[in-house]
Structures are given as structure tokens and as C-alpha cells.
Design an enzyme around this catalytic site. Structure first.
Site, mmCIF file in Angstrom:
data_model
loop_
_atom_site.group_PDB
_atom_site.id
_atom_site.type_symbol
_atom_site.label_atom_id
_atom_site.label_comp_id
_atom_site.label_asym_id
_atom_site.label_seq_id
_atom_site.Cartn_x
_atom_site.Cartn_y
_atom_site.Cartn_z
ATOM 1 N N ASP A 3 53.182 60.584 101.231
ATOM 2 C CA ASP A 3 53.344 59.434 102.117
ATOM 3 C C ASP A 3 54.733 59.418 102.736
ATOM 4 O O ASP A 3 55.635 60.112 102.273
ATOM 5 C CB ASP A 3 53.093 58.144 101.326
ATOM 6 N N ARG A 13 55.850 54.606 96.055
ATOM 7 C CA ARG A 13 56.237 53.228 95.735
ATOM 8 C C ARG A 13 57.677 53.169 95.233
ATOM 9 O O ARG A 13 58.048 52.268 94.507
ATOM 10 C CB ARG A 13 55.329 52.670 94.640
ATOM 11 N N CYS A 54 59.313 59.943 89.786
ATOM 12 C CA CYS A 54 59.065 61.102 90.631
ATOM 13 C C CYS A 54 59.844 60.908 91.927
ATOM 14 O O CYS A 54 59.783 59.834 92.529
ATOM 15 C CB CYS A 54 57.573 61.224 90.912
ATOM 16 N N ASP A 70 46.859 58.862 103.145
ATOM 17 C CA ASP A 70 46.830 57.401 103.210
ATOM 18 C C ASP A 70 47.459 57.031 104.551
ATOM 19 O O ASP A 70 48.648 57.297 104.777
ATOM 20 C CB ASP A 70 47.617 56.809 102.032
ATOM 21 N N CYS A 73 57.925 59.644 95.026
ATOM 22 C CA CYS A 73 57.011 58.510 94.817
ATOM 23 C C CYS A 73 56.873 57.628 96.061
ATOM 24 O O CYS A 73 57.860 57.238 96.666
ATOM 25 C CB CYS A 73 57.504 57.655 93.663
ATOM 26 N N ARG A 76 36.949 47.203 95.745
ATOM 27 C CA ARG A 76 37.869 47.552 94.648
ATOM 28 C C ARG A 76 39.264 47.020 94.916
ATOM 29 O O ARG A 76 39.685 46.922 96.074
ATOM 30 C CB ARG A 76 37.904 49.072 94.440
ATOM 31 N N CYS A 124 57.856 53.051 85.004
ATOM 32 C CA CYS A 124 57.262 54.377 84.784
ATOM 33 C C CYS A 124 58.049 55.120 83.714
ATOM 34 O O CYS A 124 59.241 54.865 83.533
ATOM 35 C CB CYS A 124 57.307 55.205 86.071
ATOM 36 N N LYS A 161 42.878 55.409 102.739
ATOM 37 C CA LYS A 161 42.870 56.860 102.530
ATOM 38 C C LYS A 161 41.651 57.487 103.193
ATOM 39 O O LYS A 161 40.557 56.964 103.063
ATOM 40 C CB LYS A 161 42.788 57.170 101.032
ATOM 41 N N ARG A 175 42.674 46.171 99.475
ATOM 42 C CA ARG A 175 42.554 46.790 100.793
ATOM 43 C C ARG A 175 41.099 47.088 101.126
ATOM 44 O O ARG A 175 40.674 46.944 102.254
ATOM 45 C CB ARG A 175 43.370 48.083 100.840
ATOM 46 N N TYR A 176 40.351 47.557 100.108
ATOM 47 C CA TYR A 176 38.938 47.897 100.307
ATOM 48 C C TYR A 176 38.098 46.796 99.673
ATOM 49 O O TYR A 176 38.438 46.281 98.610
ATOM 50 C CB TYR A 176 38.613 49.220 99.630
#
Ligand SMILES: *Cc1c(COP(=O)(O)O)cnc(C)c1O
Ligand code: SF4
Length: 348
Positions: free
Chosen positions: A267, A108, A103, A304, A106, A90, A99, A311, A86-87
Site C-alpha cells: 500500500d 497501518r 514491519c 487495496d 506496514c 464483514r 504488534c 481489495k 467497508r464491505y
């Protein structure tokens, strides 16, 4: 041991009459808790801040119209499997989508889990090629899922492959393992992170009670190896949306040699509305935190932007501008004037 949906009633974490709802949730979203996390839960407390993060509930079926399957637009920014770019400078590298815990908030939650599994050798090679071919990539953020679930040997291979790319200067791991499954932070894992390039570890923690003795020991093993440590937290209603709780969390992290990096506004993931407060409340909490605690304890409050726009900080603004110049507020809320920059008429 990992607890799944059907283990929650025997463990005393879900009332028998709620099991049907939990099973329904588990069909749609992943469920897992580690022993370490279960040990932190007080089953007698209906508002337990640890249980709220990990024990599924039927409220997750309540979806608001603004919520999305891919709330921050990762899929659109994924040029090859396992990479999100996206950037310019990076990329995210996601070697696994599994995972140790899932959570409930989450972002995602509809991409992760056993269904997505681990990136195979060929896909991983393609991801490395993508990084090698782009000299603008300065940093690789290894995330997932949780990359610390990979065998230390595989983590070592990944670090070696990425560190060997000349233009990559920084490798950053995002993980919840040191907090939720601390025994996995073995001497072999710590050794696997050793590289000529800078390797950072960002741990995810939301409540001071997550920082158990074993979690602190795991983080200390990373710190002793000279790995710079940061943290990210999510601002969650009923878990940590309280200045005293955030203060305790960030003070404890800093005392563990972990610098609080980001406090994320949640999010717009589907079925997570019960965790989201108002951004204005988040700003008020950040102001309060500034008043109470050391500068080291201040993360950046970020959002975000839905749709994949990235972000940005959304914390309170202390500075205003009017015709006479700047007006800046101190941490106690009192406004002060600051002069506009002189035009230099009085100097030679
Ligand atoms: C969050 C994120 C990063 C890392 O952002 P920082 O602000 O550098 O921490 C990089 N790429 C993507 C796609 C991200 O979502
Ligand atoms: S550890 Fe991270 S990726 Fe995994 S469920 Fe929690 S928030 Fe999502």
C-alpha cells in the site's frame, strides 16, 4: 525479549554511525523485533531479507507525494472505535493496535503501536453491539495490531462474544505471532480459539526463512486443533520479489497445511517506497509462479485501492476476447482459441 531502536547497535544489526538516523525513525514509527526474528538475521548480509523487513533505516524519511497516512482509507470506514466496515458482509475488529514486531512496510504504520494501545472494555462492548445490531455481518476479521498478543483469556472472551452473535458464521484472525513470536501460540491460546462457529487463522509471512522450526511447530499446534489456516504475504522489493523465493515460500506454507490466500501489492504508506515494485512485475511473477508450482501454491495477487475502495485481484489475465471469440494463454505463454458459446441452433 523485544529489541527496540537502542538495542540494535549492540545486537550488531545497525552500524554505530547509523544509530542517529534509526533513532529519528523511531520517533516517528514504531520499532520492535523479537528474539526469534533476530535469530534469523545474518548481520553480515547487507541485503538480508529478514533485516530489510524489521530493521529501521533512514530511507523511511523519503516520502513520495502519492503516499498517505491512511493509504486504504480505514479511518473513514470506522463507525465506532475498533471497527472498520467497508464491505457489507464483514467487518474488521481491532482489539489491540500493538504488534510483536513492527514491519517497516506496514500499511497501518501511522495508526499502530503502544500509542493506540488496547480497546477498553466499554469500547469493545460498543464494537460487539455494532456487530449484533447488523444482521448483514456474516464474518468478523479480528486484526490490529496483532490480536494474538492479547492474553488467551481475553481472546477466549472475544471468540465467545462474537460466536454468540447468531448471524456471524465466521471469525477470522489475522496474525504474525505464529511466525515472529511462535512460543505465544500456547495450548491455552489454541484452546481459546475453540468455538461452535468457524474460526480461521491467517498467518502473515513473506520469506521462506521466516518459517523456522519453532514457527512450523506453532502453526502445527493450530492445525492439529482443526483450525483452517491461510496465509497472506506482501510483495516486497529486495525481500521476496523473485519467483524462486515466492515458490519456496508458498510450497513450504502448503506443506505446513497453510493455504496461501493473498499476495498484497504494498500500500501507499508513507516512507515505504523502497519496498514497492511495479504491478507489471508482480503480474510477471504470478505468471512464473503459475508455470512452476501446484495450484495450491497460488495466492491471489491483490491491490487495496487507495481511498478505501477495497481489495481487488490485479494478477495477470490469461484470457482475451476478439471478434472470433476467446483467446486463452497457457502457463507457457502460448495462445489458444476457445469458441464463443454456441447459439444452440443445432439442438432441438
Ligand atoms: C481486507 C479487508 C477485509 C477482508 O477482505 P477479504 O477480501 O474478505 O479478505 C475486510 N474489511 C476490510 C476493511 C479490509 O480491509
Ligand atoms: S504485524 Fe501487521 S499490523 Fe503489525 S506492523 Fe507488521 S504488517 Fe503492520
Amino acid at each position: 525479549m523485544t529489541l527496540r531502536a537502542d538495542d540494535l547497535v549492540p545486537a550488531g544489526l545497525v552500524a554505530p554511525e547509523r544509530l542517529d538516523g534509526v533513532r529519528q525513525v523511531a520517533k516517528r514509527f514504531q520499532v520492535a523485533l523479537t528474539d526469534d526474528i533476530v535469530a534469523l538475521i545474518d548481520p553480515g548480509d547487507a541485503a538480508d531479507p529478514i533485516a530489510a523487513q524489521f530493521v529501521p533505516s533512514a530511507v523511511e524519511f523519503e516520502t513520495a507525494s502519492e503516499e498517505q497516512a491512511d493509504p486504504i482509507g480505514d479511518e473513514r470506514r470506522s463507525p465506532v472505535p475498533g471497527i472498520v466496515h467497508r464491505y457489507r458482509d464483514r467487518v474488521l475488529l481491532k482489539p489491540t493496535l500493538v504488534c510483536p514486531v513492527y514491519c517497516r512496510y506496514c500499511f497501518r504504520r501511522e495508526q499502530i503501536g503502544a500509542r493506540g494501545k488496547v480497546l477498553g472494555r466499554a469500547a469493545l462492548e460498543r464494537a460487539y453491539s455494532y456487530i449484533r445490531e447488523r444482521p448483514e455481518i456474516w464474518e468478523v476479521v479480528v486484526t490490529g495490531g496483532d490480536p494474538f498478543l492479547l492474553a488467551p483469556r481475553r481472546i477466549g472472551e472475544l471468540v465467545a462474544a462474537v460466536a454468540a452473535v447468531e448471524h456471524v458464521q465466521v471469525i477470522r484472525f489475522h496474525t504474525r505471532v505464529p511466525i515472529v513470536d511462535p512460543r505465544r501460540v500456547s495450548a491455552r491460546l489454541v484452546q481459546a480459539l475453540e468455538a461452535e462457529k468457524a474460526v480461521y487463522v491467517v498467518v502473515h509471512a513473506n520469506h521462506p526463512r521466516e518459517l523456522s522450526d519453532t514457527a512450523r511447530a506453532a502453526v502445527a499446534r493450530l492445525a492439529r486443533a482443526g483450525i483452517p489456516l491461510l496465509s497472506q504475504s506482501v510483495l516486497l522489493r529486495g525481500v521476496n520479489d523473485d519467483a524462486a523465493v515466492l515458490e519456496e515460500l508458498f510450497r513450504k506454507l502448503v506443506a505446513m497445511r497453510v493455504k496461501p490466500y493473498y499476495l498484497h501489492h504494498p500500500d501507499l504508506a508513507r516512507g515505504t517506497g523502497h519496498f514497492r515494485g511495479d504491478i507489471a512485475d508482480g503480474q510477471r511473477l504470478m505468471r512464473e509462479l503459475r508455470r512452476r508450482a501446484s495450484g495450491l501454491c497460488q495466492p491471489t495477487y491483490v491491490l487495496d485501492i487507495p481511498g478505501g475502495h477495497g481489495k481487488v485481484p490485479v494478477g495477470p489475465c490469461w484470457l482475451k476476447n476478439d471478434a472470433a471469440g476467446w483467446v486463452v494463454e497457457d502457463a507457457g505463454g502460448t495462445a489458444h482459441r476457445y469458441p464463443p458459446r454456441g447459439r444452440g441452433e443445432d439442438t432441438v
